[in-house]
Design an enzyme around this catalytic site. Structure first.
Site, PDB file in Angstrom:
ATOM      1  N   HIS A  48       5.762  -2.389   5.372  1.00 45.87           N
ATOM      2  CA  HIS A  48       6.655  -2.800   4.287  1.00 45.87           C
ATOM      3  C   HIS A  48       7.996  -3.224   4.895  1.00 45.87           C
ATOM      4  CE1 HIS A  48       9.304  -2.653   0.807  1.00 45.87           C
ATOM      5  NE2 HIS A  48       8.211  -2.822   0.077  1.00 45.87           N
ATOM      6  N   GLU A 106       4.994 -10.253   0.624  1.00 40.82           N
ATOM      7  CA  GLU A 106       6.175  -9.753  -0.064  1.00 40.82           C
ATOM      8  C   GLU A 106       7.418 -10.377   0.566  1.00 40.82           C
ATOM      9  OE1 GLU A 106       5.119  -5.853  -2.259  1.00 40.82           O
ATOM     10  OE2 GLU A 106       6.184  -5.415  -0.414  1.00 40.82           O
TER      11      GLU A 106
HETATM   12  C1  PEP Z   1       8.237  -3.769  -3.089  1.00 42.00           C
HETATM   13  O1  PEP Z   1       9.275  -3.264  -2.674  1.00 42.00           O
HETATM   14  O2  PEP Z   1       7.208  -3.757  -2.416  1.00 42.00           O
HETATM   15  C2  PEP Z   1       8.254  -4.434  -4.392  1.00 42.00           C
HETATM   16  C3  PEP Z   1       7.264  -5.232  -4.691  1.00 42.00           C
HETATM   17  O3  PEP Z   1       9.318  -4.138  -5.185  1.00 42.00           O
HETATM   18  P1  PEP Z   1       9.746  -4.763  -6.597  1.00 42.00           P
HETATM   19  O4  PEP Z   1       8.505  -5.080  -7.382  1.00 42.00           O
HETATM   20  O5  PEP Z   1      10.558  -3.690  -7.243  1.00 42.00           O
HETATM   21  O6  PEP Z   1      10.541  -5.988  -6.290  1.00 42.00           O
END
Ligand code: PEP
Length: 268
Positions: free
Chosen positions: A96, A168
């Protein structure tokens, strides 16, 4: 790709009572509605075992948020694959962006952890994504392809279908994040698919779910899963309340069945 995926990582949130209430409500929902969606949750270590116990026998998968690659030893504060497995987890989130930015995680340590996860029967959920500056300098694609290729180094072809990838973009995550445009996410997912395909061939690449994460909610979730290369969603804030997760599952279910919810417009 078959079913869509919807999951959430709780990050550093929820004490035992909150985790239990969440897991029980989710169990009640899946037992009652049998959604045709692969659902997973990724709680903190302190409530991992209890969450696994409550969801045992249900189709909901449970994962850890990180782990060391060694089985045991002098690694104070770390959690090993044996320990994660011993809690009853199915998967482990790796790489992450918060761990990369704040805790020294690198592409190379992610790779060691991916191999350790597979070696212990845990599905690795590998997060990749470019930072805002990397996007601004026009190297998002190279950045994401590099992260994927290094994460998967030495993963045998026979195991590649156990890997889950989450795109992400760092600039899309959290309080200050802005969700990616769905077509932008789709194009980067295509880059990720091509990177896997370059290593394992297109058939194997089709077996690897590639999820989008970054400011997803029940309104925009269906717009992402409508995109060809997006196999599901990895959600943070919008799913920390179980009702939020359920709303997103229902929205994705509606979209998968061709009945979009949460936004105007005809079924695709
Ligand atoms: C994350 O931190 O992996 C994430 C998807 O956060 P958010 O949906 O809150 O942006």
């Amino acid at each position: 790709m078959g079913r869509k995926w919807v999951g959430t990582g709780w990050k550093m949130n929820k004490l035992l009572a909150e985790a239990e209430a969440y897991a029980r409500s989710l169990r009640e929902f899946v037992d009652g509605h049998a959604p045709e969606i692969e659902v997973f949750i990724v709680p903190p270590f302190t409530v991992l075992r209890r969450t696994c116990e409550i969801l045992k026998g249900s189709p909901v998968k449970v994962g850890a948020q990180n782990m060391h690659w060694e089985e045991r030893g002098a690694f104070t504060g770390e959690i090993s694959p044996l320990m994660v497995k011993d809690c009853g987890a199915d998967l482990v989130e790796l790489g992450h962006s918060e761990r990369r930015a704040q805790f020294g995680e690198t592409d190379y340590t992610v790779n060691r952890k991916v191999l350790a996860a597979l070696g212990h029967g845990l599905r690795p959920l590998v997060c990749v994504g470019e930072t805002g500056p990397e996007k601004a300098f026009g190297v998002a694609r190279e950045c994401v392809a590099r992260q994927v290729k290094i994460a998967l180094k030495d993963v045998p072809e026979s195991r590649i279908g156990e890997v889950i990838l989450a795109y992400e973009p760092v600039w899309a995550i959290g309080e200050s994040g802005t969700p990616a445009e769905p077509d932008y996410a789709n194009s980067v997912h295509g880059v990720i698919r091509d990177a896997v395909s370059g290593l394992y061939g297109s058939r194997a690449a089709g077996e690897v779910p590639v999820l989008y994460g970054g400011s997803v909610d029940a309104e925009n979730g269906p717009l992402f899963v409508r995109e060809k290369e997006v196999d599901g969603l990895f959600v943070g804030r919008a799913a920390w309340d179980v009702r939020g997760l359920i709303r997103i599952i229902e929205a994705v279910q509606g979209e998968s069945r061709g009945r979009p919810r949460g936004h105007e417009g005809p079924a695709p």
